[in-house]
Design a protein around this motif. Structure first.
Motif, mmCIF file in Angstrom:
data_model
loop_
_atom_site.group_PDB
_atom_site.id
_atom_site.type_symbol
_atom_site.label_atom_id
_atom_site.label_comp_id
_atom_site.label_asym_id
_atom_site.label_seq_id
_atom_site.Cartn_x
_atom_site.Cartn_y
_atom_site.Cartn_z
ATOM 1 N N GLN A 1 39.203 38.271 43.511
ATOM 2 C CA GLN A 1 38.369 37.202 43.518
ATOM 3 C C GLN A 1 39.729 36.016 43.448
ATOM 4 O O GLN A 1 40.251 35.759 43.187
ATOM 5 C CB GLN A 1 38.206 36.995 42.265
ATOM 6 C CG GLN A 1 36.299 37.628 41.943
ATOM 7 C CD GLN A 1 35.858 37.796 40.914
ATOM 8 O OE1 GLN A 1 34.860 38.578 40.368
ATOM 9 N NE2 GLN A 1 36.185 36.510 39.640
ATOM 10 N N ALA A 2 38.744 35.169 44.246
ATOM 11 C CA ALA A 2 39.956 33.830 44.237
ATOM 12 C C ALA A 2 41.055 33.387 43.236
ATOM 13 O O ALA A 2 41.640 32.268 43.496
ATOM 14 C CB ALA A 2 39.126 32.411 45.046
ATOM 15 N N ASN A 3 40.043 33.460 42.338
ATOM 16 C CA ASN A 3 40.088 33.302 41.042
ATOM 17 C C ASN A 3 41.091 34.116 40.256
ATOM 18 O O ASN A 3 41.964 33.900 39.689
ATOM 19 C CB ASN A 3 39.750 32.377 39.752
ATOM 20 C CG ASN A 3 38.628 33.902 39.355
ATOM 21 O OD1 ASN A 3 39.090 34.762 39.895
ATOM 22 N ND2 ASN A 3 37.907 33.260 38.459
ATOM 23 N N GLY A 4 41.707 35.145 41.183
ATOM 24 C CA GLY A 4 42.556 36.325 40.662
ATOM 25 C C GLY A 4 42.188 37.395 39.991
ATOM 26 O O GLY A 4 42.249 38.543 39.855
ATOM 27 N N ARG A 5 40.590 37.406 39.128
ATOM 28 C CA ARG A 5 40.460 38.031 38.642
ATOM 29 C C ARG A 5 39.398 39.338 39.436
ATOM 30 O O ARG A 5 39.632 39.655 41.127
ATOM 31 C CB ARG A 5 38.710 37.604 38.125
ATOM 32 C CG ARG A 5 39.243 36.692 36.918
ATOM 33 C CD ARG A 5 38.223 36.537 35.847
ATOM 34 N NE ARG A 5 38.072 35.819 34.496
ATOM 35 C CZ ARG A 5 37.136 34.873 34.364
ATOM 36 N NH1 ARG A 5 36.507 34.738 35.209
ATOM 37 N NH2 ARG A 5 37.915 34.090 33.202
ATOM 38 N N ILE A 6 39.812 40.568 38.852
ATOM 39 C CA ILE A 6 39.552 41.770 39.735
ATOM 40 C C ILE A 6 38.084 42.836 39.847
ATOM 41 O O ILE A 6 38.223 43.109 38.654
ATOM 42 C CB ILE A 6 41.121 43.345 40.095
ATOM 43 C CG1 ILE A 6 42.134 42.151 40.058
ATOM 44 C CG2 ILE A 6 40.628 44.107 41.210
ATOM 45 C CD1 ILE A 6 43.691 43.027 39.665
#
Length: 76
Positions: A36-41
């Motif tokens: 995701q854009a926020n770094g979460r996977i």
């Protein structure tokens, strides 16, 4: 399995039917992975016992579980 406070206080309480071994299965055997854009996977895998796709969202470290739910919109 490492989890966020959100997972422990909200997700686990609302979805007690999701088994820890299913989450671990998704983490080790994803059929799709998206960052995701926020770094979460996000990871998805079929849970054959129930015939549904489980989405597991981890923090950017890839190990700390933030969310898990059966994704009705997932198309393999």
């Amino acid at each position: 399995m490492k989890t966020t406070n959100y997972f422990r206080t909200s997700v686990a309480a609302r979805r007690p039917d999701i088994k820890t071994e299913w989450i671990e299965h998704v983490l080790s055997n994803p059929m799709r992975t998206v960052i995701q854009a926020n770094g979460r996977i996000r990871r998805w895998a079929l849970i054959s016992e129930v015939g549904k796709y489980l989405r597991v969202v981890t923090e950017s470290d890839g190990a700390t579980v933030h969310n898990a739910f059966f994704d009705r919109r997932f198309k393999p």
